[in-house]
Design a protein around this motif. Structure first.
Motif, short mmCIF file in Angstrom:
data_model
loop_
_atom_site.label_atom_id
_atom_site.label_comp_id
_atom_site.label_asym_id
_atom_site.label_seq_id
_atom_site.Cartn_x
_atom_site.Cartn_y
_atom_site.Cartn_z
N ARG A 1 0.85 -1.19 0.00
CA ARG A 1 0.00 0.00 0.00
C ARG A 1 0.88 1.24 0.00
NH1 ARG A 1 -1.98 -4.95 2.18
NH2 ARG A 1 -4.23 -5.04 1.73
N THR A 2 0.43 2.27 -0.70
CA THR A 2 1.18 3.52 -0.79
C THR A 2 0.33 4.66 -0.26
OG1 THR A 2 2.44 2.77 -2.72
CG2 THR A 2 2.34 5.14 -2.34
N ARG A 3 0.92 5.46 0.64
CA ARG A 3 0.27 6.63 1.21
C ARG A 3 1.20 7.84 1.02
NH1 ARG A 3 -4.72 6.58 1.67
NH2 ARG A 3 -4.78 7.93 3.50
N LEU A 4 0.64 9.04 1.23
CA LEU A 4 1.38 10.28 1.01
C LEU A 4 1.64 11.01 2.32
CD1 LEU A 4 -0.42 11.73 -2.14
CD2 LEU A 4 1.70 10.39 -2.06
N PHE A 5 2.83 11.65 2.40
CA PHE A 5 3.22 12.44 3.57
C PHE A 5 3.83 13.76 3.08
CE2 PHE A 5 3.08 8.18 5.14
CZ PHE A 5 2.79 8.25 6.49
N ARG A 6 3.75 14.76 3.94
CA ARG A 6 4.48 16.00 3.73
C ARG A 6 5.59 16.07 4.76
NH1 ARG A 6 3.66 21.82 2.30
NH2 ARG A 6 5.09 23.00 3.68
N TYR A 7 6.82 16.35 4.30
CA TYR A 7 7.96 16.47 5.20
C TYR A 7 8.50 17.89 5.11
CZ TYR A 7 12.58 15.88 7.25
OH TYR A 7 13.71 16.02 8.03
N ASP A 8 8.44 18.63 6.21
CA ASP A 8 8.93 20.00 6.27
C ASP A 8 10.44 19.99 6.43
OD1 ASP A 8 8.20 22.98 6.68
OD2 ASP A 8 9.54 22.51 8.36
N LEU A 9 11.16 20.59 5.49
CA LEU A 9 12.62 20.52 5.49
C LEU A 9 13.25 21.35 6.61
CD1 LEU A 9 13.29 20.65 1.64
CD2 LEU A 9 13.69 18.73 3.17
N ALA A 10 12.63 22.45 6.98
CA ALA A 10 13.21 23.30 8.02
C ALA A 10 13.01 22.70 9.41
CB ALA A 10 12.62 24.70 7.95
N GLY A 11 11.79 22.30 9.70
CA GLY A 11 11.49 21.82 11.04
C GLY A 11 11.56 20.32 11.20
N GLY A 12 11.63 19.58 10.11
CA GLY A 12 11.70 18.13 10.19
C GLY A 12 10.38 17.47 10.54
#
Length: 654
Positions: free
Chosen positions: A287-298
């Motif tokens: 299964r594939t899901r989506l995430f957002r990763y903030d580069l500044a705050g991690g």
């Protein structure tokens, strides 16, 4: 020598009228890929659709709402892209599915049959090896029997494209920086195209800016340069810890920042438009899901996409994530997740949605190389006896709970009174690749087998992606036989728990899966009651001689050398070697113009099957040939091919 082979009949019907209409509508219902857009004209988009009965390129103008067909070719078209200004549509022109050709351009407003021009002057014909279109430069890769050539063309110039890289080993265009001064390419000068290295070229000077090489058995993938002007960071896929992960590399400074995410499974991603975050696709257990990763705050945040498995995704300038999603039970939808959290259907194909199907369940079997994951769709007593798919037909596009519950109820009813119903016949459908995986996505072919009363078993054998580098690379040095050991382990587990009947199991697959099906017929004849092989490798030595160079490079990396260097290994892993051991009926489906599994080596295998009659050991076999390449993009062909498969296995199982 020309041998006449028995031709597999195409049945006029598989079912009663109601079920016949249902299975066919899963193929004939209009399907669409997720639209991609022009960077500077985002209301101009292109997508692939079967609306005309053949998969072709279509355009959608979001400003006017107009949809137009762009291409109209006998064997279809599936590769298209828009330059940043959206003034043209570029599509790849091959001949009858042979994958050999060149990119052509036609005006945005033009329709089927409009005059085209070579999109990249001087690039020449070949197999595609990457394409990046900038505002002032285009980078293109062309593969031929002589190796790979990468070229750059100054857009608007009458001059031909200039060569920036050339090598006999496999290579490809990766990514073009936003200011179009840097080009990231992948290459396998070290001789292992399965684990490429990266190089960044300065397109103004022609010099190498930087190299990134992670050593033997560790590949790198140039995913995307930052979309912000002046930011020369490159997002890279790596496998330093034994699985697909992400890092950011600045080739100008040499700085490498690994993105450490506490997620099981494998990761791929891309930049948000302002380069402040990454859109991460996370695949785990099919299964594939989506995430957002903030580069500044991690900070890592899962995106609230619709239930199901995400197929593909991209980010609009305003932060809207457009994606496709489906499950085994629910057909695909194209949706938009907006920055405010609302999620709606972006684009609905015209006409009725195709009927749903049954969900898969997960099975883990103890295999010789570790746990093997399989997806199983059980043909319940109700479904196999009556074809009553009312539960799947009415399942909500965003809620599979009803479907799952209905399946569980039917399974319980089948064993009412404490007496277990006899298991339905089973078909083990083996995926191609081998570097691919079966996932919990909607598949019309799977649904057809279930409609016909078969339990469908999909095995993510060693060699599959999504389970780590060691699992994917475990077939090196012994392909084919390694995967079949995992298939056998899953079969044994399902026989032991009563899911399948060992006397009524068929093996089926296309491409690498077809290769495995033929190899299984010869090396595991006691396990199978029938074998179906679509566009397979059948005679590995002849296949190597005739296939495209990109696949020869892949085979050298997979086997550890060429057939001249390792004749015994190629012989040991070739279905042709075991043709005299075949005891079950065999169906072979072959494309006349296939560059991946060429027709000559399939004919060699069929001739060997025919010759067994001369030795007093005839074996039942049939062949279905179609005038296309590695599969067909024509819906009527697809209907005929799956109907032929199901009918053949039914007859073979009596």
């Amino acid at each position: 020598m020309v041998t006449s082979h028995p031709v597999a009949p195409v049945p006029a019907k598989l079912f009663d009228d109601e079920r016949e209409q249902r299975w066919r509508s899963r193929f004939t219902a209009v399907r669409m890929s997720r639209p991609s857009w022009a960077e500077d004209a985002p209301d101009r988009t292109v997508y692939v659709s079967n609306a005309t009965g053949t998969f072709e390129i279509h355009a959608w103008d979001r400003t006017t709402g107009e949809h137009r067909q762009v291409t109209d070719r006998r064997n279809g078209t599936t590769s298209a892209v828009l330059p940043p200004d959206g003034s043209q549509v570029w599509w790849f022109a091959d001949t009858d599915g042979d994958e050999f050709g060149h990119w052509v351009a036609q005006p945005w407003a033009a329709g089927p049959g409009a005059p085209t021009e070579p999109a990249v002057p001087g690039a020449g014909d070949g197999y595609p090896a990457g394409l990046q279109i900038g505002r002032r430069r285009t980078a293109i890769g062309v593969s031929t029997d002589d190796g790979t050539t990468l070229l750059v063309h100054e857009r608007g110039s009458a001059d031909e494209a200039r060569v920036v890289y050339q090598h006999s080993e496999d290579a490809a265009v990766g990514s073009l920086s936003e200011d179009e001064t840097l080009l990231a390419i992948s290459h396998s000068e070290h001789g292992d195209s399965r684990h490429p290295s990266l190089r960044v070229l300065d397109l103004d000077t022609g010099e190498t800016v930087a190299e990134l090489h992670d050593g033997p058995g560790r590949g790198l993938d140039a995913l995307e340069f930052s979309p912000v002007a002046g930011d020369q960071r490159l997002l890279v896929g790596h496998e330093r810890r034994g699985r697909d992960e992400l890092l950011i590399w600045n080739p100008a400074t040499g700085e490498v920042t690994e993105i450490l995410l506490d997620l099981p499974g494998e990761l791929v991603g891309g930049f948000y438009p302002d380069a402040s975050a990454l859109l991460v696709a996370h695949t785990h257990a099919a299964r594939t899901r989506l995430f957002r990763y903030d580069l500044a705050g991690g900070e890592l945040t899962e995106l609230p996409t619709a239930p199901g498995c995400v197929g593909s995704a991209d980010i609009r300038q305003d932060g809207t994530v457009e994606y496709s999603s489906s499950s085994a039970a629910v057909p695909s939808q194209i949706r938009a997740l907006h920055p405010d959290g609302t999620d709606d259907v972006l684009l609905a194909p015209p006409g009725e949605r195709p009927p749903g199907s049954l969900p898969v369940r997960d099975v883990w079997a103890d295999g010789p190389g570790g746990p093997v994951h399989a997806l199983v769709t059980v043909a319940t007593g109700a479904a196999s006896a009556t074809g009553d798919a009312s539960a799947t037909d009415t399942a909500s596009a965003t809620d599979t709970t009803a479907t799952t519950a209905a399946t569980a109820t039917a399974a319980t009813a089948a064993t009412a009174g404490g007496t277990a119903a006899a298991p339905a016949p089973a078909v083990f459908v083996l995926h191609g690749g081998p570097h691919a995986a079966d996932e919990d996505r909607f598949d019309a072919s799977r649904a057809t087998w279930v409609e016909a009363g078969f339990t469908v078993v999909e095995v993510n054998y060693r060699g599959s992606t999504g389970y780590g580098s060691a699992w994917r690379d475990a077939i090196e040095g012994r392909p084919g036989l390694t995967e079949l050991a995992d298939v056998a382990a899953v079969q044994d587990t399902l026989v032991a728990d009563g899911t399948v009947d060992p006397a009524r199991c068929a093996v089926d697959g296309w491409s690498w899966g077809g290769y495995l099906a033929l190899l299984a017929a010869g090396t595991q004849p006691q396990r199978w009651a029938a074998a179906v092989a679509g566009v397979p490798v059948a005679d590995y030595v002849a296949a190597y001689a005739d296939e495209m160079e990109q696949l020869r490079a892949f085979d050298r990396a997979l086997f550890g050398g060429s057939p001249d260097e390792l004749p015994d290994l190629y012989r040991e892993t070739s279905p042709l070697t075991y043709v005299d051991a075949v005891r079950v009926p065999v169906l072979v489906l072959a494309g006349e113009n296939d560059p991946r599994c060429p027709i000559r080596q399939i004919d060699n295998y069929l001739d060997a099957l025919a010759a067994r009659a001369d030795h007093g050991e005839p074996v039942r076999y049939e062949v279905s040939r179609f005038d296309a390449g590695h599969g067909s993009l024509v819906v009527s062909d697809q209907l005929d091919l799956i109907a032929t498969e199901v009918d053949f296995v039914r007859r073979a199982l009596g």
